[in-house]
Structure formats: structure tokens, C-alpha cells
Design an enzyme around this catalytic site. Sequence first.
Site, PDB file in Angstrom:
ATOM      1  N   LYS A   1      -1.998   9.719  -2.403  1.00  0.00           N
ATOM      2  CA  LYS A   1      -2.597   8.449  -1.979  1.00  0.00           C
ATOM      3  C   LYS A   1      -3.257   7.835  -3.194  1.00  0.00           C
ATOM      4  O   LYS A   1      -3.627   8.547  -4.136  1.00  0.00           O
ATOM      5  CB  LYS A   1      -3.656   8.692  -0.898  1.00  0.00           C
ATOM      6  CG  LYS A   1      -3.936   7.495  -0.053  1.00  0.00           C
ATOM      7  CD  LYS A   1      -2.879   7.334   1.037  1.00  0.00           C
ATOM      8  CE  LYS A   1      -3.154   6.179   1.955  1.00  0.00           C
ATOM      9  NZ  LYS A   1      -2.319   6.262   3.156  1.00  0.00           N
TER      10      LYS A   1
HETATM   11  P1  NAD Z   1      -4.341  -3.758   7.143  1.00  0.00           P
HETATM   12  O1  NAD Z   1      -5.050  -4.100   5.909  1.00  0.00           O
HETATM   13  O2  NAD Z   1      -3.059  -4.437   7.463  1.00  0.00           O
HETATM   14  O3  NAD Z   1      -5.311  -3.955   8.414  1.00  0.00           O
HETATM   15  C1  NAD Z   1      -6.567  -3.392   8.478  1.00  0.00           C
HETATM   16  C2  NAD Z   1      -7.271  -3.966   9.696  1.00  0.00           C
HETATM   17  O4  NAD Z   1      -8.532  -3.311   9.868  1.00  0.00           O
HETATM   18  C3  NAD Z   1      -7.566  -5.451   9.587  1.00  0.00           C
HETATM   19  O5  NAD Z   1      -7.348  -6.082  10.827  1.00  0.00           O
HETATM   20  C4  NAD Z   1      -9.070  -5.481   9.259  1.00  0.00           C
HETATM   21  O6  NAD Z   1      -9.699  -6.666   9.654  1.00  0.00           O
HETATM   22  C5  NAD Z   1      -9.528  -4.299  10.077  1.00  0.00           C
HETATM   23  N1  NAD Z   1     -10.838  -3.815   9.677  1.00  0.00           N
HETATM   24  C6  NAD Z   1     -11.313  -3.600   8.428  1.00  0.00           C
HETATM   25  N2  NAD Z   1     -12.583  -3.196   8.465  1.00  0.00           N
HETATM   26  C7  NAD Z   1     -12.920  -3.145   9.773  1.00  0.00           C
HETATM   27  C8  NAD Z   1     -14.107  -2.805  10.472  1.00  0.00           C
HETATM   28  N3  NAD Z   1     -15.188  -2.426   9.804  1.00  0.00           N
HETATM   29  N4  NAD Z   1     -14.103  -2.852  11.826  1.00  0.00           N
HETATM   30  C9  NAD Z   1     -12.997  -3.242  12.499  1.00  0.00           C
HETATM   31  N5  NAD Z   1     -11.846  -3.583  11.888  1.00  0.00           N
HETATM   32  C10 NAD Z   1     -11.802  -3.534  10.547  1.00  0.00           C
HETATM   33  O7  NAD Z   1      -4.152  -2.156   7.098  1.00  0.00           O
HETATM   34  P2  NAD Z   1      -3.107  -1.284   7.885  1.00  0.00           P
HETATM   35  O8  NAD Z   1      -1.957  -1.035   6.994  1.00  0.00           O
HETATM   36  O9  NAD Z   1      -2.898  -1.849   9.233  1.00  0.00           O
HETATM   37  O10 NAD Z   1      -3.899   0.103   7.983  1.00  0.00           O
HETATM   38  C11 NAD Z   1      -4.809   0.392   9.033  1.00  0.00           C
HETATM   39  C12 NAD Z   1      -5.006   1.904   9.127  1.00  0.00           C
HETATM   40  O11 NAD Z   1      -3.745   2.530   9.360  1.00  0.00           O
HETATM   41  C13 NAD Z   1      -5.562   2.582   7.879  1.00  0.00           C
HETATM   42  O12 NAD Z   1      -6.347   3.680   8.270  1.00  0.00           O
HETATM   43  C14 NAD Z   1      -4.311   3.081   7.172  1.00  0.00           C
HETATM   44  O13 NAD Z   1      -4.572   4.152   6.290  1.00  0.00           O
HETATM   45  C15 NAD Z   1      -3.509   3.511   8.365  1.00  0.00           C
HETATM   46  N6  NAD Z   1      -2.076   3.635   8.130  1.00  0.00           N
HETATM   47  C16 NAD Z   1      -1.339   2.582   7.656  1.00  0.00           C
HETATM   48  C17 NAD Z   1       0.032   2.718   7.492  1.00  0.00           C
HETATM   49  C18 NAD Z   1       0.916   1.574   7.059  1.00  0.00           C
HETATM   50  O14 NAD Z   1       2.137   1.747   7.093  1.00  0.00           O
HETATM   51  N7  NAD Z   1       0.391   0.419   6.721  1.00  0.00           N
HETATM   52  C19 NAD Z   1       0.641   3.940   7.766  1.00  0.00           C
HETATM   53  C20 NAD Z   1      -0.131   4.998   8.257  1.00  0.00           C
HETATM   54  C21 NAD Z   1      -1.477   4.818   8.445  1.00  0.00           C
END
Ligand code: NAD
Length: 419
Positions: free
Chosen positions: A105
Site C-alpha cells: 500500500k
Molecule cells: P473515495 O475517495 O472514492 O471515497 C471516500 C469517501 O469517504 C468519500 O465519499 C468521502 O467523502 C468519505 N469520507 C471521508 N472522510 C469521511 C468521514 N470522516 N466521514 C464520513 N465519510 C468520509 O475512496 P474509495 O476508493 O471509495 O475508498 C473508501 C474505502 O474503501 C477506503 O477504506 C479504501 O481503502 C477502501 N477500499 C477501496 C477500494 C477501491 O477499489 N477503491 C478497494 C478496497 C477497499
Amino acid sequence: MSKLNLFDMVTARYEKAAKVMNLDVEIQKILGRPMNEIIVNFPVVMDDGKIQIFTGYRVQHNNVLGPFKGGLRYHPQVNIDEVRALAAWMTWKCAIVDLPYGGAKGGIQIDPKQYSLKELEHITRRFTYALGDSIGPDYDIPAPDVNTNPQIMAWILDTYLSTVPPQERLRSIHVVTGKPVEAGGSLGRNKATGQGIVFTIERWAQKKNFDLKKATFFVQGFGNVGSWAARILCQHGSKLLAAQDHTGSIYNKDGIDPEDLQKYVEANGGVKGYKKATEVSHEQFLGTEADIFIPAALESQITKKTAPLIKAKLVAEGANGPTDIEGDEVLFSKGIEIIPDVLCNAGGVCVSYFEWLQNKRSEFWDLDDVDHKLKRRMVDAYDRVDEIAKKFNTDSRTASYIVALQKLEFVYKKRGIFP
Ligand code: NAD
């Protein structure tokens, strides 16, 4: 549990699983620490002509099952401890869904909203350049995570290719996944994590005889993962009652149309001000009377303090590490089931693997093919975890770690330790 000891949380869970399965103590020593930790400080010329120094991280936790694989996060809270934890989770996750990958990561401690598009491009390109040979198409393959997207992957691709000899460029496009489809990406990658979450929820529902058509749910985080999970789950007839992001929390007892909300968020930068729902407090949001809660934002959201508010039957962890150890205990004592992050959100890395394979083979798969392959992998992984949970009489999180650790232990024992 605070962000400062996120890796301790990973370690505590790892040690618990190791104890339950009786993991070889020598192998436990190896897997307890990341293999490599890379920290780079690099300069970038800002729009005003001034130079700013940025710090970027890449932690390569383990590659005994295959190349290091894991996302890049741009967020003000990124730190080495968080990246270590996220890298270890990638090792377990790839093993659980049976991918020939290890775990890594990375990220940069920035708030991307503070920078222009041009500055973000330069930051990304200089970060890629600073990482140099620490990433590579068959060595370490980044992907999107919080605040990174296909555009950022395209800049990484272009920068990396510019640094390798011309004859190697076209056979190196799998250096990064989550690319725009036109630039070597895979159909279905953008929605993959949300789609994978829904496949695991479907399997859960099937096993519990629970009708998803009548289900209600709420989602924390309306970015890539949360919005796709919501959109796909609604296609099954489930109703989205509440959503939260960094701008606020909204609720509508009659349901929120996630497609419409997605358009609103794209135009306005967040859920706040969405007219077809009412603004609610953080506590009211967490206490939503619904069947399923999908945390899909950041880690350590479900804690000793917040878990008592949750009334859902199921927490499907879209985010990495949304529940801390004390939060786990509260959910467990309330009889709330968990589909743990390392299983639930593995759809993203599965389709990243499909993208990587398509690039290596110069193939382009259609969406049905991608979805079909993803479903099989997610359902198989769900069933493996379920089987191990029964065998060891343990919870789903510990069981999912055991699935990964059994595989890693086997490979280490066969290969032995050099010299
Ligand atoms: P993203 O940046 O697209 O979205 C993140 C979201 O979280 C946004 O809507 C943001 O406003 C919200 N957010 C941020 N701080 C916040 C808070 N304090 N309270 C409430 N909401 C809040 O990111 P993503 O890719 O959707 O990732 C989200 C989670 O999923 C992370 O934990 C990431 O590690 C995990 N993840 C992502 C992927 C991927 O393919 N993108 C894969 C596996 C896991």
C-alpha cells in the site's frame, strides 16, 4: 482505537488468528512485519512557481504469493503506520480471494482538494519518479484508493513508461491497475469493489434466507466504493435509507435514489444539501434502523463509542479497517454479523488482477465475463471463510485471516528460508 496504532490493531488480529489456528511461530515472526518500507521526499513546483516538498510512502508487506499489490491513497491522515496496516491487509486479502499477489500500500499525506489539477498531476508524476524501480509490472503494482482515480493511474502509467527503455514500454502497461478503460483498464474495474461487496452480501442473504428485495441499508462514504455498492444493492430491490460522507449525513425513510445522489455528489462535492433527504447528525446516521450497514469511508469508524448506536443485522465492511477491536466486541455482543473487510472489499483487487491479466495477454474481456469471474471468486472466498469459521468455531474476521495464513504458512514451509 486511534489512527496512531492502526498497525497494532492489524497485529492484534493477526496474533489472535495465529493462536486459533496454531500458526508456526517461526512463520508468525516473518508475517508480523512488512518486507520493505519506502519513504520518499520529493519536490514539486507549484502553480505560483514555489517549490513544495512532499512525503510519499510505499510499504511492501509480503510477496511470497506473487508481486506486491495495493492501492495509493492521497489523504491528510496518511502516515507510515496506516500504510503498514493497509499493506498487511492487502497480503491477507489477496490470499483469501486466491490471487497470485502479495500485499502493499502507499500514499501521500496531502489533501488533494487543496491543489489544482495541474499540481496534482505534477505531485503524482514526481511521486512515481521518486519510487523508481520500487514499483514495476511484475514486481509491485499500485491501484486506486481513497482520493485517487483512473486519471491518477494514467499519470502514473505515463510517467513509469517514460522511464523504461522504448522496447519495454508496451509490455509494461500492467505497472498499474484501475486505469481508464481506453488506456488499458478493464471494464468493471470502477465498480468492482462495490460489486464485490454486493456479491458477498448476496451470499450472506442466501445462506440466511434473507430477502434482499425487502432489505434496507445505509452507507458511510459515498465515493467509489460506497456509491457503487449502494447503486448495485438497490438494483436488487434493497432501499438506501441514509448516506454520509465528509460533508455530512442525510436520511430519508422512503429511500434515497443512489443514482440521483451520485449525480448530485459529482456536481456538488458531497451529500450535504441534497434536497430529497433530510440532514441528520452523525449519531442519528449511525443509529439508522436498517438491516445492513456498509461502512465505505475510512478506518476506525465503529468503536466502543459508536458501535452501541448500530442497529443493523449485518455490517458489510467496504472500507479497510472500519471497525476497531473494541468496536468488534460490541458488535459481537449485540449479535451483529460482520463480513470482514479483507473479504468484503476484495472485489477491487480481483478486477485489478483481471486487468493485469488482460494487459499481459493483450486481451479485452467483456463486462459479463468480468462480472462472472468476479462473482465466482467472491462467492468461493465467502464459502472458504464460512467453512473455516465453523471448523475453528471462530468469528468471520478471525476465520478470514486463518484462510490467508494457512496458505502463506504452506508456501513458506515448502519454500523454506534462504539460505
Ligand atoms: P473515495 O475517495 O472514492 O471515497 C471516500 C469517501 O469517504 C468519500 O465519499 C468521502 O467523502 C468519505 N469520507 C471521508 N472522510 C469521511 C468521514 N470522516 N466521514 C464520513 N465519510 C468520509 O475512496 P474509495 O476508493 O471509495 O475508498 C473508501 C474505502 O474503501 C477506503 O477504506 C479504501 O481503502 C477502501 N477500499 C477501496 C477500494 C477501491 O477499489 N477503491 C478497494 C478496497 C477497499
